[in-house]
Motif scaffolding. Sequence first.
Motif, PDB file in Angstrom:
ATOM      1  N   VAL A   1      53.274 -54.172 -13.761  1.00  0.00           N
ATOM      2  CA  VAL A   1      53.125 -55.595 -13.996  1.00  0.00           C
ATOM      3  C   VAL A   1      54.346 -56.299 -13.416  1.00  0.00           C
ATOM      4  O   VAL A   1      55.468 -55.974 -13.763  1.00  0.00           O
ATOM      5  CB  VAL A   1      53.032 -55.864 -15.506  1.00  0.00           C
TER       6      VAL A   1
ATOM      7  N   TYR B   1      57.801 -60.236 -24.549  1.00  0.00           N
ATOM      8  CA  TYR B   1      56.939 -59.185 -24.028  1.00  0.00           C
ATOM      9  C   TYR B   1      57.714 -57.941 -23.638  1.00  0.00           C
ATOM     10  O   TYR B   1      57.261 -56.823 -23.860  1.00  0.00           O
ATOM     11  CB  TYR B   1      56.153 -59.696 -22.825  1.00  0.00           C
TER      12      TYR B   1
ATOM     13  N   PHE C   1      58.391 -55.905 -26.521  1.00  0.00           N
ATOM     14  CA  PHE C   1      57.157 -55.282 -26.936  1.00  0.00           C
ATOM     15  C   PHE C   1      56.899 -54.004 -26.131  1.00  0.00           C
ATOM     16  O   PHE C   1      56.548 -52.966 -26.672  1.00  0.00           O
ATOM     17  CB  PHE C   1      56.069 -56.331 -26.704  1.00  0.00           C
TER      18      PHE C   1
ATOM     19  N   MET D   1      62.585 -61.736 -22.752  1.00  0.00           N
ATOM     20  CA  MET D   1      61.335 -62.293 -23.282  1.00  0.00           C
ATOM     21  C   MET D   1      60.697 -61.362 -24.301  1.00  0.00           C
ATOM     22  O   MET D   1      60.957 -60.179 -24.312  1.00  0.00           O
ATOM     23  CB  MET D   1      60.361 -62.501 -22.108  1.00  0.00           C
TER      24      MET D   1
ATOM     25  N   GLN E   1      42.495 -64.580 -13.142  1.00  0.00           N
ATOM     26  CA  GLN E   1      41.979 -63.956 -11.928  1.00  0.00           C
ATOM     27  C   GLN E   1      42.156 -64.876 -10.722  1.00  0.00           C
ATOM     28  O   GLN E   1      41.837 -64.480  -9.605  1.00  0.00           O
ATOM     29  CB  GLN E   1      40.481 -63.631 -12.107  1.00  0.00           C
TER      30      GLN E   1
ATOM     31  N   ARG F   1      41.867 -65.523 -19.655  1.00  0.00           N
ATOM     32  CA  ARG F   1      41.801 -64.285 -18.875  1.00  0.00           C
ATOM     33  C   ARG F   1      41.087 -64.519 -17.540  1.00  0.00           C
ATOM     34  O   ARG F   1      41.546 -64.081 -16.488  1.00  0.00           O
ATOM     35  CB  ARG F   1      41.066 -63.189 -19.653  1.00  0.00           C
TER      36      ARG F   1
ATOM     37  N   LEU G   1      35.866 -57.804 -13.847  1.00  0.00           N
ATOM     38  CA  LEU G   1      37.281 -57.710 -13.482  1.00  0.00           C
ATOM     39  C   LEU G   1      37.492 -56.799 -12.271  1.00  0.00           C
ATOM     40  O   LEU G   1      38.616 -56.463 -11.927  1.00  0.00           O
ATOM     41  CB  LEU G   1      38.101 -57.191 -14.658  1.00  0.00           C
TER      42      LEU G   1
ATOM     43  N   ASP H   1      47.082 -49.918 -25.103  1.00  0.00           N
ATOM     44  CA  ASP H   1      47.246 -49.956 -23.649  1.00  0.00           C
ATOM     45  C   ASP H   1      47.401 -48.535 -23.114  1.00  0.00           C
ATOM     46  O   ASP H   1      48.382 -47.857 -23.411  1.00  0.00           O
ATOM     47  CB  ASP H   1      48.468 -50.807 -23.302  1.00  0.00           C
TER      48      ASP H   1
ATOM     49  N   VAL I   1      51.588 -66.398 -18.931  1.00  0.00           N
ATOM     50  CA  VAL I   1      52.245 -67.368 -19.813  1.00  0.00           C
ATOM     51  C   VAL I   1      51.736 -68.785 -19.511  1.00  0.00           C
ATOM     52  O   VAL I   1      51.425 -69.559 -20.413  1.00  0.00           O
ATOM     53  CB  VAL I   1      53.781 -67.282 -19.644  1.00  0.00           C
TER      54      VAL I   1
ATOM     55  N   ARG J   1      44.136 -57.915 -13.237  1.00  0.00           N
ATOM     56  CA  ARG J   1      43.783 -56.629 -12.635  1.00  0.00           C
ATOM     57  C   ARG J   1      43.340 -56.726 -11.176  1.00  0.00           C
ATOM     58  O   ARG J   1      43.751 -55.899 -10.358  1.00  0.00           O
ATOM     59  CB  ARG J   1      42.690 -55.925 -13.442  1.00  0.00           C
TER      60      ARG J   1
ATOM     61  N   TRP K   1      44.504 -49.031 -16.182  1.00  0.00           N
ATOM     62  CA  TRP K   1      44.016 -50.414 -16.268  1.00  0.00           C
ATOM     63  C   TRP K   1      42.503 -50.445 -16.366  1.00  0.00           C
ATOM     64  O   TRP K   1      41.928 -51.265 -17.082  1.00  0.00           O
ATOM     65  CB  TRP K   1      44.473 -51.220 -15.049  1.00  0.00           C
TER      66      TRP K   1
ATOM     67  N   ILE L   1      53.248 -61.882 -15.157  1.00  0.00           N
ATOM     68  CA  ILE L   1      53.601 -62.346 -16.496  1.00  0.00           C
ATOM     69  C   ILE L   1      53.713 -63.866 -16.525  1.00  0.00           C
ATOM     70  O   ILE L   1      53.214 -64.520 -17.450  1.00  0.00           O
ATOM     71  CB  ILE L   1      54.909 -61.655 -16.957  1.00  0.00           C
TER      72      ILE L   1
ATOM     73  N   ASN M   1      41.474 -49.473 -19.804  1.00  0.00           N
ATOM     74  CA  ASN M   1      41.692 -50.640 -20.671  1.00  0.00           C
ATOM     75  C   ASN M   1      40.547 -51.632 -20.531  1.00  0.00           C
ATOM     76  O   ASN M   1      40.043 -52.169 -21.520  1.00  0.00           O
ATOM     77  CB  ASN M   1      42.986 -51.360 -20.278  1.00  0.00           C
ATOM     78  N   ALA M   2      40.151 -51.887 -19.285  1.00  0.00           N
ATOM     79  CA  ALA M   2      39.105 -52.876 -19.048  1.00  0.00           C
ATOM     80  C   ALA M   2      37.775 -52.421 -19.630  1.00  0.00           C
ATOM     81  O   ALA M   2      37.019 -53.226 -20.180  1.00  0.00           O
ATOM     82  CB  ALA M   2      38.963 -53.144 -17.546  1.00  0.00           C
TER      83      ALA M   2
ATOM     84  N   MET N   1      46.823 -57.081  -9.242  1.00  0.00           N
ATOM     85  CA  MET N   1      48.054 -56.314  -9.380  1.00  0.00           C
ATOM     86  C   MET N   1      47.830 -54.818  -9.222  1.00  0.00           C
ATOM     87  O   MET N   1      46.728 -54.322  -9.305  1.00  0.00           O
ATOM     88  CB  MET N   1      48.710 -56.585 -10.732  1.00  0.00           C
TER      89      MET N   1
ATOM     90  N   THR O   1      46.347 -56.660 -27.829  1.00  0.00           N
ATOM     91  CA  THR O   1      46.927 -57.940 -28.197  1.00  0.00           C
ATOM     92  C   THR O   1      46.338 -59.012 -27.285  1.00  0.00           C
ATOM     93  O   THR O   1      45.746 -58.709 -26.251  1.00  0.00           O
ATOM     94  CB  THR O   1      48.447 -57.923 -27.997  1.00  0.00           C
TER      95      THR O   1
ATOM     96  N   ARG P   1      48.235 -47.299 -20.359  1.00  0.00           N
ATOM     97  CA  ARG P   1      49.409 -46.946 -19.565  1.00  0.00           C
ATOM     98  C   ARG P   1      50.449 -46.250 -20.434  1.00  0.00           C
ATOM     99  O   ARG P   1      51.184 -45.390 -19.971  1.00  0.00           O
ATOM    100  CB  ARG P   1      50.036 -48.207 -18.966  1.00  0.00           C
TER     101      ARG P   1
ATOM    102  N   PHE Q   1      47.994 -61.045 -25.506  1.00  0.00           N
ATOM    103  CA  PHE Q   1      48.715 -61.003 -24.225  1.00  0.00           C
ATOM    104  C   PHE Q   1      48.099 -59.965 -23.289  1.00  0.00           C
ATOM    105  O   PHE Q   1      47.814 -60.249 -22.125  1.00  0.00           O
ATOM    106  CB  PHE Q   1      50.194 -60.681 -24.476  1.00  0.00           C
ATOM    107  N   ASP Q   2      47.869 -58.771 -23.809  1.00  0.00           N
ATOM    108  CA  ASP Q   2      47.301 -57.720 -22.958  1.00  0.00           C
ATOM    109  C   ASP Q   2      45.893 -58.060 -22.500  1.00  0.00           C
ATOM    110  O   ASP Q   2      45.486 -57.709 -21.395  1.00  0.00           O
ATOM    111  CB  ASP Q   2      47.307 -56.377 -23.704  1.00  0.00           C
TER     112      ASP Q   2
ATOM    113  N   LEU R   1      46.325 -60.483 -19.744  1.00  0.00           N
ATOM    114  CA  LEU R   1      46.940 -59.767 -18.619  1.00  0.00           C
ATOM    115  C   LEU R   1      45.898 -58.980 -17.824  1.00  0.00           C
ATOM    116  O   LEU R   1      46.026 -58.785 -16.621  1.00  0.00           O
ATOM    117  CB  LEU R   1      48.026 -58.821 -19.148  1.00  0.00           C
ATOM    118  N   MET R   2      44.855 -58.531 -18.515  1.00  0.00           N
ATOM    119  CA  MET R   2      43.788 -57.791 -17.850  1.00  0.00           C
ATOM    120  C   MET R   2      43.172 -58.626 -16.729  1.00  0.00           C
ATOM    121  O   MET R   2      42.678 -58.084 -15.744  1.00  0.00           O
ATOM    122  CB  MET R   2      42.711 -57.455 -18.876  1.00  0.00           C
ATOM    123  N   GLY R   3      43.192 -59.951 -16.881  1.00  0.00           N
ATOM    124  CA  GLY R   3      42.668 -60.835 -15.838  1.00  0.00           C
ATOM    125  C   GLY R   3      43.438 -60.710 -14.533  1.00  0.00           C
ATOM    126  O   GLY R   3      42.959 -61.104 -13.480  1.00  0.00           O
TER     127      GLY R   3
END
Lengths: 344, 261
Positions: free
Chosen positions: B110, A3, A6, A1, B154, B150, A239, A286, B119, B103, A224, B115, A227-228, B106, B93, A288, B95-96, B99-101
């Motif tokens: 990841v 991602y 990436f 995929m 959750q 996002r 979050l 990111d 998607v 958190r 994470w 993922i 990032n948030a 997870m 991005t 990480r 996607f990221d 993806l934070m949603g």
Amino acid sequence: MEYSQFVGRKVLFILLSMAGIVVLAGVAATLGSASITPTEVYTAILARFFPGTFETTNFIDTIVWQLRLHRVLMAIFAGMGLAVAGAAMQGILKNPLASPFTLGIASAASFGASLAIIMGAGFVAGQWLIVGNAFIFTMLASITVYGLARYKGITPETMILAGIAIMYLFSAMTSFLQYVGKSEQVHEVVFWMMGSLGRSSWDKVGIIALVTVVCTLLLMYYSWDINALGAGDETAKSLGVNVEFVRVFCMMLASLITASVICFTGTIGFIGLVAPHITRMVVGGDHRFLLPASGLVGALILLAADTVARTIFAPVILPVGIMTAFLGVPFFIYLFLRRRKDYW
Amino acid sequence: MVKITIKDLSFSYGSRKILDDLNVVVGDSEVLSLVGPNGSGKTTLIKCIDRILKPKGTILLDGGKDLQSLSRQEVARYIGYVPQSTTSALTTTVFDTILMGRRPHMGWRVTDEDIDRVVEMMKLLHVEEFALKDFSELSGGQKQRVLIARALCQEPEVLLLDEPTSNLDVKHQLEALDTVRAIVKKTDISAVMAIHDLNLAARYSDTLVMLKEGKVHAIGDPLSLLTKENIRSIFGVEAAVMRDLDRPYVVPLRSLSGEAL
């Protein structure tokens, strides 16, 4: 995929940086007044780990292990520490101009060192006087910034304002000490503030490596959450992030790394600001990936800068703090001019 | 089942009272809109429900659990928040960002499930074509959809939306609210939104809560609540309300400033 490609690109960058460090470390250890080849350097290193398999001479062993290798490792870990601390600071303060020194840490360390050099006063005695003072005043500054910011809520704005106040306070006190100090003492202070790896030794490498690695892993654990925070405090809270705790804890970790590096080296500027920027342009925001990759880039820059500083006007060795700026600024301006997107 | 019960809720900034003794119940699978003039406490109430602000009074989630006794992580699994606008300082991005949603669910790594979820939500909100673009390069409507995706990642029971239409053109306003309504009706999720546009609120909500100066002025379905009298007393606006469509339609005529409200 798509991602995984990436992510793969980021991992590739990290691996390449690691390889770059190993190569550059070998090259750096060959340069100096006694010339030895890269093969001899690697053989000497391996000979200690696998005696019998690899053969080396006493002469080369001494040069590599006692003169050069600890300095090379010091450059690697100090560069790594400063860059990781800078990346963390930029993340939690959401400010591209943040660096490990944003919250007044550098001037606190300078004051601690000046106090030791000029007044001979400090918290610990003996050979650790300057180091101990620089470390303790640095941590003191961080705790004060935290204490001041708490009154108005721990936000990037309150922390930066408190940090600026602390910075001016300590630089005023350092200026005062320099004014009353004797000229050779003032000279020593100025030299300390430029930052140099000339005082490296195996003990010091051990301490810096331990603190840097442990704190980096802890910071990465909070990737994470950092990032948030970038998406705004309210979003981060929604979050599930404990915003104030994460911000304070990461600031303390970044300060701890910075303090343990600069108490041995003096204030080496620029690495903590520029390494995260360079890295962000390649691996993105990111944390990480950004945190470890920044560390590796910082290690590369500082090692390169120190190697150039040792050799360019040999036998005169320039302080590496001067070199980092000379090497880093043009590169940074180049990246800044050719970038396609806004990175902040 | 009741999703959220708000009892005697008050909130002040210093000595200024923003919310005054509110009582509201959010039911299962409903769209509840908070309407009222600027400063009536719509956004503040949303932030109190998500514990971004700390109010006095009780908010019960999930069949009677006190909001204050839950950890942030637990709240994040129950409530998804879509902010009014977000100025992301750090570049990420799309996607990221979505993806934070994940958190609240997870660990550091990841998983494939995370993922897949991302998607799925990208497809649901039609943002998959921007997946690797920078969030900051998107238009207002696209950003809004990304933020809803996002929040849905959750896997919340309740979706909070703070002025979801404020930065959008007419088409995107309708699309955003269509999406929210479709999700609410398809799944068990309830949505609570602060919204300015009375006609959009009327069209997309099951329940309206009219707020005025931090108090609940009236609660009910759009048809019974959107009357000339209510609009006059809440907004201070003389309006005509047309009722020949299936939903009431409000046409504001003039402001009553200075006159007795």
